[in-house]
Design a protein around this motif. Sequence first.
Motif, PDB file in Angstrom:
ATOM      1  N   HIS A  28       0.774  -1.220  -0.008  1.00 22.89           N
ATOM      2  CA  HIS A  28      -0.111  -0.074   0.056  1.00 22.89           C
ATOM      3  C   HIS A  28       0.821   1.159  -0.037  1.00 22.89           C
ATOM      4  O   HIS A  28       2.036   1.228   0.126  1.00 22.89           O
ATOM      5  CB  HIS A  28      -0.916  -0.023   1.328  1.00 22.89           C
ATOM      6  CG  HIS A  28      -0.160  -0.133   2.457  1.00 22.89           C
ATOM      7  ND1 HIS A  28       0.264  -1.232   2.972  1.00 22.89           N
ATOM      8  CD2 HIS A  28       0.360   1.062   3.277  1.00 22.89           C
ATOM      9  CE1 HIS A  28       0.937  -0.923   4.133  1.00 22.89           C
ATOM     10  NE2 HIS A  28       1.020   0.380   4.291  1.00 22.89           N
ATOM     11  N   HIS A  29       0.271   2.321  -0.169  1.00 23.81           N
ATOM     12  CA  HIS A  29       0.937   3.646  -0.003  1.00 23.81           C
ATOM     13  C   HIS A  29       0.208   4.450   0.879  1.00 23.81           C
ATOM     14  O   HIS A  29      -0.680   4.038   1.504  1.00 23.81           O
ATOM     15  CB  HIS A  29       0.663   4.246  -1.406  1.00 23.81           C
ATOM     16  CG  HIS A  29       1.243   3.566  -2.887  1.00 23.81           C
ATOM     17  ND1 HIS A  29       2.527   3.217  -2.737  1.00 23.81           N
ATOM     18  CD2 HIS A  29       0.408   2.852  -3.635  1.00 23.81           C
ATOM     19  CE1 HIS A  29       2.675   2.437  -3.802  1.00 23.81           C
ATOM     20  NE2 HIS A  29       1.442   2.053  -4.102  1.00 23.81           N
ATOM     21  N   HIS A  30       0.769   5.703   1.222  1.00 22.52           N
ATOM     22  CA  HIS A  30       0.185   6.440   2.268  1.00 22.52           C
ATOM     23  C   HIS A  30      -0.291   7.849   2.026  1.00 22.52           C
ATOM     24  O   HIS A  30       0.537   8.529   0.860  1.00 22.52           O
ATOM     25  CB  HIS A  30       0.968   6.738   3.380  1.00 22.52           C
ATOM     26  CG  HIS A  30       1.505   5.350   3.919  1.00 22.52           C
ATOM     27  ND1 HIS A  30       2.760   4.682   3.742  1.00 22.52           N
ATOM     28  CD2 HIS A  30       0.882   4.452   4.798  1.00 22.52           C
ATOM     29  CE1 HIS A  30       2.977   3.604   4.347  1.00 22.52           C
ATOM     30  NE2 HIS A  30       1.636   3.469   4.959  1.00 22.52           N
ATOM     31  N   LEU A  31      -1.338   8.297   2.132  1.00 28.45           N
ATOM     32  CA  LEU A  31      -1.804   9.730   2.129  1.00 28.45           C
ATOM     33  C   LEU A  31      -1.783  10.443   3.404  1.00 28.45           C
ATOM     34  O   LEU A  31      -2.437   9.897   4.292  1.00 28.45           O
ATOM     35  CB  LEU A  31      -3.178   9.798   1.545  1.00 28.45           C
ATOM     36  CG  LEU A  31      -4.026  10.862   1.326  1.00 28.45           C
ATOM     37  CD1 LEU A  31      -3.262  11.756   0.135  1.00 28.45           C
ATOM     38  CD2 LEU A  31      -5.458  10.937   0.940  1.00 28.45           C
ATOM     39  N   VAL A  32      -0.929  11.402   3.485  1.00 25.57           N
ATOM     40  CA  VAL A  32      -0.439  12.189   4.767  1.00 25.57           C
ATOM     41  C   VAL A  32      -1.014  13.405   4.783  1.00 25.57           C
ATOM     42  O   VAL A  32      -0.341  14.199   4.032  1.00 25.57           O
ATOM     43  CB  VAL A  32       0.946  11.866   4.943  1.00 25.57           C
ATOM     44  CG1 VAL A  32       1.471  12.295   6.454  1.00 25.57           C
ATOM     45  CG2 VAL A  32       1.505  10.310   4.830  1.00 25.57           C
TER      46      VAL A  32
ATOM     47  N   ALA B  34      -4.565   1.858  -1.807  1.00 20.83           N
ATOM     48  CA  ALA B  34      -3.981   1.257  -2.653  1.00 20.83           C
ATOM     49  C   ALA B  34      -3.840   1.778  -3.900  1.00 20.83           C
ATOM     50  O   ALA B  34      -4.426   2.762  -4.004  1.00 20.83           O
ATOM     51  CB  ALA B  34      -5.357  -0.205  -2.962  1.00 20.83           C
ATOM     52  N   GLY B  35      -3.043   1.463  -4.569  1.00 20.42           N
ATOM     53  CA  GLY B  35      -2.641   2.209  -5.968  1.00 20.42           C
ATOM     54  C   GLY B  35      -2.449   1.155  -7.173  1.00 20.42           C
ATOM     55  O   GLY B  35      -1.505   1.294  -7.685  1.00 20.42           O
ATOM     56  N   PRO B  36      -3.677   0.729  -7.627  1.00 17.51           N
ATOM     57  CA  PRO B  36      -3.281  -0.248  -8.745  1.00 17.51           C
ATOM     58  C   PRO B  36      -2.639   0.500 -10.019  1.00 17.51           C
ATOM     59  O   PRO B  36      -1.858  -0.150 -10.777  1.00 17.51           O
ATOM     60  CB  PRO B  36      -4.912  -0.873  -9.064  1.00 17.51           C
ATOM     61  CG  PRO B  36      -5.503   0.006  -8.352  1.00 17.51           C
ATOM     62  CD  PRO B  36      -5.041   0.673  -7.214  1.00 17.51           C
ATOM     63  N   ALA B  37      -3.166   1.622 -10.292  1.00 19.38           N
ATOM     64  CA  ALA B  37      -2.718   2.517 -11.375  1.00 19.38           C
ATOM     65  C   ALA B  37      -1.031   2.844 -11.292  1.00 19.38           C
ATOM     66  O   ALA B  37      -0.328   2.444 -12.163  1.00 19.38           O
ATOM     67  CB  ALA B  37      -3.330   3.690 -11.576  1.00 19.38           C
TER      68      ALA B  37
END
Length: 128
Positions: free
Chosen positions: A75-79, A90-93
């Motif tokens: 996963h990635h983070h939005l901070v 999640a960032g499928p793109a």
Amino acid sequence: MTTARRNAVRQVLAGCQGFRSAQDIYADLRADGSKIGLTTVYRALQALSESGEVDVLRTDDGEAVYRACRTEEHHHHLVCRGCGRTVEVAGPAVERWADAVGAEHGFVEITHTVEVFGTCGECAARRS
């Protein structure tokens, strides 16, 4: 390093909502009476990061900050820059893009790190 010290660092992170610096974690442990050293905190964070138990990211000024990982999935983070609120996304793109760019240049075993920083709605409302 003893498991007890790693567990102490793990417990501090489990009680935190956002990302914390190694110095913040060290200060929390010392305030609770621990005799742990800052170097040991860094080693524990490195081990926990390598095992996937801890997320680590770099702030805008380059400081590494840590948080107990909430999921075992990539996963990635939005901070939020204001309050530090963090959302795992999640960032499928992004995954497809990273694989495509790697393949285009003949790279294999592609990995990547993507962190997105912004201002959450609550912080934006407070500034208005």
